[in-house]
Design a protein around this motif. Structure first.
Motif, mmCIF file in Angstrom:
data_model
loop_
_atom_site.group_PDB
_atom_site.id
_atom_site.type_symbol
_atom_site.label_atom_id
_atom_site.label_comp_id
_atom_site.label_asym_id
_atom_site.label_seq_id
_atom_site.Cartn_x
_atom_site.Cartn_y
_atom_site.Cartn_z
ATOM 1 N N ILE A 54 20.475 -2.797 5.327
ATOM 2 C CA ILE A 54 20.643 -3.706 6.462
ATOM 3 C C ILE A 54 19.313 -4.438 6.632
ATOM 4 C CG2 ILE A 54 21.180 -4.012 8.902
ATOM 5 C CD1 ILE A 54 22.662 -1.347 8.830
ATOM 6 N N PHE A 55 19.297 -5.722 6.320
ATOM 7 C CA PHE A 55 18.101 -6.557 6.485
ATOM 8 C C PHE A 55 18.115 -7.175 7.882
ATOM 9 C CE2 PHE A 55 18.682 -6.473 1.911
ATOM 10 C CZ PHE A 55 17.391 -6.456 1.404
ATOM 11 N N GLN A 104 10.509 5.346 10.141
ATOM 12 C CA GLN A 104 11.732 5.554 9.371
ATOM 13 C C GLN A 104 12.439 4.237 9.043
ATOM 14 O OE1 GLN A 104 13.139 9.093 8.722
ATOM 15 N NE2 GLN A 104 10.928 9.346 8.978
ATOM 16 N N VAL A 105 11.677 3.198 8.832
ATOM 17 C CA VAL A 105 12.236 1.895 8.473
ATOM 18 C C VAL A 105 11.257 1.215 7.520
ATOM 19 C CG1 VAL A 105 11.206 0.717 10.474
ATOM 20 C CG2 VAL A 105 13.261 -0.231 9.405
ATOM 21 N N TRP A 106 11.805 0.442 6.585
ATOM 22 C CA TRP A 106 11.001 -0.228 5.561
ATOM 23 C C TRP A 106 10.595 -1.612 6.041
ATOM 24 C CZ3 TRP A 106 9.978 2.674 1.186
ATOM 25 C CH2 TRP A 106 10.763 3.819 1.014
ATOM 26 N N LEU A 107 9.335 -1.973 5.801
ATOM 27 C CA LEU A 107 8.784 -3.235 6.262
ATOM 28 C C LEU A 107 8.587 -4.172 5.084
ATOM 29 C CD1 LEU A 107 6.043 -1.769 8.647
ATOM 30 C CD2 LEU A 107 8.501 -2.121 9.088
ATOM 31 N N LEU A 108 9.043 -5.413 5.235
ATOM 32 C CA LEU A 108 8.893 -6.403 4.170
ATOM 33 C C LEU A 108 7.527 -7.069 4.260
ATOM 34 C CD1 LEU A 108 12.028 -5.968 4.262
ATOM 35 C CD2 LEU A 108 12.229 -8.311 3.454
ATOM 36 N N PHE A 133 12.294 -6.447 8.436
ATOM 37 C CA PHE A 133 12.416 -5.058 8.020
ATOM 38 C C PHE A 133 13.813 -4.784 7.500
ATOM 39 C CE2 PHE A 133 12.808 -5.523 12.620
ATOM 40 C CZ PHE A 133 13.986 -4.879 12.935
ATOM 41 N N VAL A 134 13.966 -3.608 6.879
ATOM 42 C CA VAL A 134 15.242 -3.293 6.241
ATOM 43 C C VAL A 134 15.495 -1.793 6.295
ATOM 44 C CG1 VAL A 134 14.120 -3.277 3.963
ATOM 45 C CG2 VAL A 134 16.599 -3.526 4.106
ATOM 46 N N LEU A 135 16.735 -1.434 6.546
ATOM 47 C CA LEU A 135 17.208 -0.057 6.427
ATOM 48 C C LEU A 135 17.701 0.112 5.001
ATOM 49 C CD1 LEU A 135 17.583 -1.065 9.455
ATOM 50 C CD2 LEU A 135 19.295 0.748 9.662
ATOM 51 N N VAL A 143 0.843 -1.195 0.000
ATOM 52 C CA VAL A 143 0.000 0.000 0.000
ATOM 53 C C VAL A 143 0.878 1.244 0.000
ATOM 54 C CG1 VAL A 143 -1.849 1.270 1.161
ATOM 55 C CG2 VAL A 143 -1.836 -1.241 1.218
ATOM 56 N N ALA A 144 1.763 1.350 0.979
ATOM 57 C CA ALA A 144 2.693 2.478 0.993
ATOM 58 C C ALA A 144 3.503 2.505 -0.299
ATOM 59 C CB ALA A 144 3.621 2.388 2.205
ATOM 60 N N THR A 145 4.033 1.341 -0.688
ATOM 61 C CA THR A 145 4.688 1.163 -1.984
ATOM 62 C C THR A 145 4.210 -0.163 -2.555
ATOM 63 O OG1 THR A 145 6.652 -0.137 -1.344
ATOM 64 C CG2 THR A 145 6.741 2.235 -0.935
ATOM 65 N N LYS A 146 4.595 -0.451 -3.774
ATOM 66 C CA LYS A 146 4.177 -1.709 -4.400
ATOM 67 C C LYS A 146 4.714 -2.925 -3.657
ATOM 68 C CE LYS A 146 3.630 0.053 -9.115
ATOM 69 N NZ LYS A 146 4.076 -0.040 -10.523
ATOM 70 N N TYR A 147 5.816 -2.753 -2.946
ATOM 71 C CA TYR A 147 6.418 -3.887 -2.245
ATOM 72 C C TYR A 147 6.538 -3.634 -0.740
ATOM 73 C CZ TYR A 147 9.690 -7.633 -1.085
ATOM 74 O OH TYR A 147 10.271 -8.741 -0.518
#
Length: 427
Positions: free
Chosen positions: A383-384, A362-366, A373-375, A352-356
């Motif tokens: 950094i996964f 301030q961190v990306w969620l898989l 999650f990943v920086l 939703v936030a992005t396609k993936y």
């Protein structure tokens, strides 16, 4: 080789002998546990190998022949604050390198294939307290400090959590102007800290990396000399297009403001607060640095620099939800909140936030049922983290494109294979 590596190797070779395995190749693999260094890498001459990977200037640092040096010696190109290391380093154990295979676009590839195809400067895989894989390319070493780019955003968010636990920040639902009075009356000043953590201020900011966008303007303001004060620079972005915390939109200006909140709330330079609250407490082996603007303020949306193993130590801290060897460094609930999407915040969810990816503090969620999650930073800084298996993968790179979705897809494929193959039995 350190004593830990020697011990692991001897134990492993005794086990091999007991099992009747005497393969010279296997013995060599076990005895080689430790960092591996290469003077070359993918398309090395284009990256300046025949010139010794020359260091350029800030203006020329993005030229391909300078990228390797820019991304490993950035703190020699611009002023920076020191983030002091621990008095005594905490040491990883080591194990023999595993064989890692992954599938990408219908092909089965090895981790060696990956390094031959990608401009990766450093790659480290650790499971909890043990390094399983540590390779450097393009003549980089374990002593080089690699540029974080936007991985620094997650560090900034973790410090916000600590400051809140310390009572320095009363509530992340406070408006920014409560702490940064220079932004009173601006749209950013009227924005809650929580919305900044979510990259959801609703303030218009263009970040497309074309050299003419708002992030380029912000960078010129902060890195130019004498440059603008950061409060003055971020105040120019003052058009609200959505209510706070209703729409995700990536904007480095929001992390820059979080850094201003930190400085105002703690009364300390961000680098000093990081050293005191995290860097020294996790047994880092080397000083890190954080680039500063003309006023001496850390540029918190980017520009942190650390050695690969210290990035891995930070990743291990995150994998343990903020606890380091039994001691809570980052509030555990903060880290869980930072890496989980609330039912009321579905606009932040993966897909939703992005396609993936989804987005937390301030961190990306898989995507997927597991919390991973990943920086991320441009040109391949990653950094996964997988809390369930305590696996961490640190990846530094010099990709020609600021954002390369195809290259990132292959890195994700490698990471998923690492978790599948090395995480078995670790849950």
């Amino acid at each position: 080789m350190n004593t830990g590596a020697v011990r692991v190797t001897i134990v492993a070779m005794v086990m091999l002998a007991a099992s009747g395995i005497t393969s010279a190749q296997e013995a060599a693999r076990l005895s080689a546990a430790g960092p591996v260094f290469s003077n070359t890498g993918y398309d090395a001459n284009a990256y300046g190998a025949n010139e010794g990977y020359p260091l350029g200037t800030l203006a020329a640092g993005a030229e391909m022949r300078h990228l390797v040096a820019t991304y490993s010696h950035f703190d020699e190109m611009t002023p920076a604050h020191i983030v002091g290391r621990a008095a005594a380093a905490w040491s990883f154990q080591r194990a023999a390198e595993p064989e890692i295979y992954y599938s990408f676009r219908g092909e089965r590839r090895t981790i060696a294939d990956y390094l031959s195809r990608q401009p990766t400067t450093g790659l480290l895989v650790a499971r909890d307290d043990t390094i399983l894989y540590e390779h450097y390319q393009y003549a980089r070493s374990a002593g080089d400090r690699f540029l974080s780019q936007s991985m620094a955003k997650t560090i900034t968010a973790m410090l916000i959590g600590i400051a809140a636990a310390d009572g320095r920040i009363k509530s992340i639902d406070d408006d920014v102007a409560t702490y940064v009075t220079a932004l009173a009356g601006t749209e950013y000043g009227k924005t809650p800290i929580r919305a900044l953590l979510h990259m959801s201020s609703g303030v218009d900011f263009k970040e497309i990396y074309d050299g003419q966008d708002d992030i380029a303007r912000l960078g010129r303001d902060l890195f130019g000399r004498p440059g603008k004060a950061p409060e003055v620079s971020v105040a120019q972005f003052d058009t609200r297009v959505a209510p706070p915390d209703t729409r995700w939109h990536y904007a480095s200006s929001e992390t820059e403001i979080l850094g201003l909140v930190l400085r105002a709330a703690t009364g300390k330079p961000v680098a000093d607060y990081l050293s005191e609250k995290i860097w020294q407490r996790i047994g880092t082996e080397a000083d890190a640095t954080w680039a500063i603007d003309g006023t001496g303020q850390e540029v918190t949306f980017c520009c942190f620099n650390a050695v690969l193993r210290d990035y891995a130590r930070f990743g291990r801290l995150l994998a343990h939800d903020g606890v380091w060897n039994g001691r809570e460094i980052i509030p555990r609930q903060w880290l869980i909140d930072a890496t989980t999407v609330r039912s009321s915040d579905t606009y932040l969810a993966p897909g939703v936030a992005t396609k993936y990816y989804g987005y937390g503090y301030q961190v990306w969620l898989l995507p997927g049922a597991k919390r991973q999650f990943v920086l991320l930073g441009i040109r391949g800084q990653m950094i996964f983290v997988d809390p369930a298996t305590k696996l961490v993968m640190v990846h530094t790179a010099v990709r020609p494109k600021a954002v390369d979705t195809d290259a990132s897809a292959e890195t994700i494929a490698l990471w998923l294979a690492v978790v599948d193959q090395l995480g078995r039995g670790a849950r």
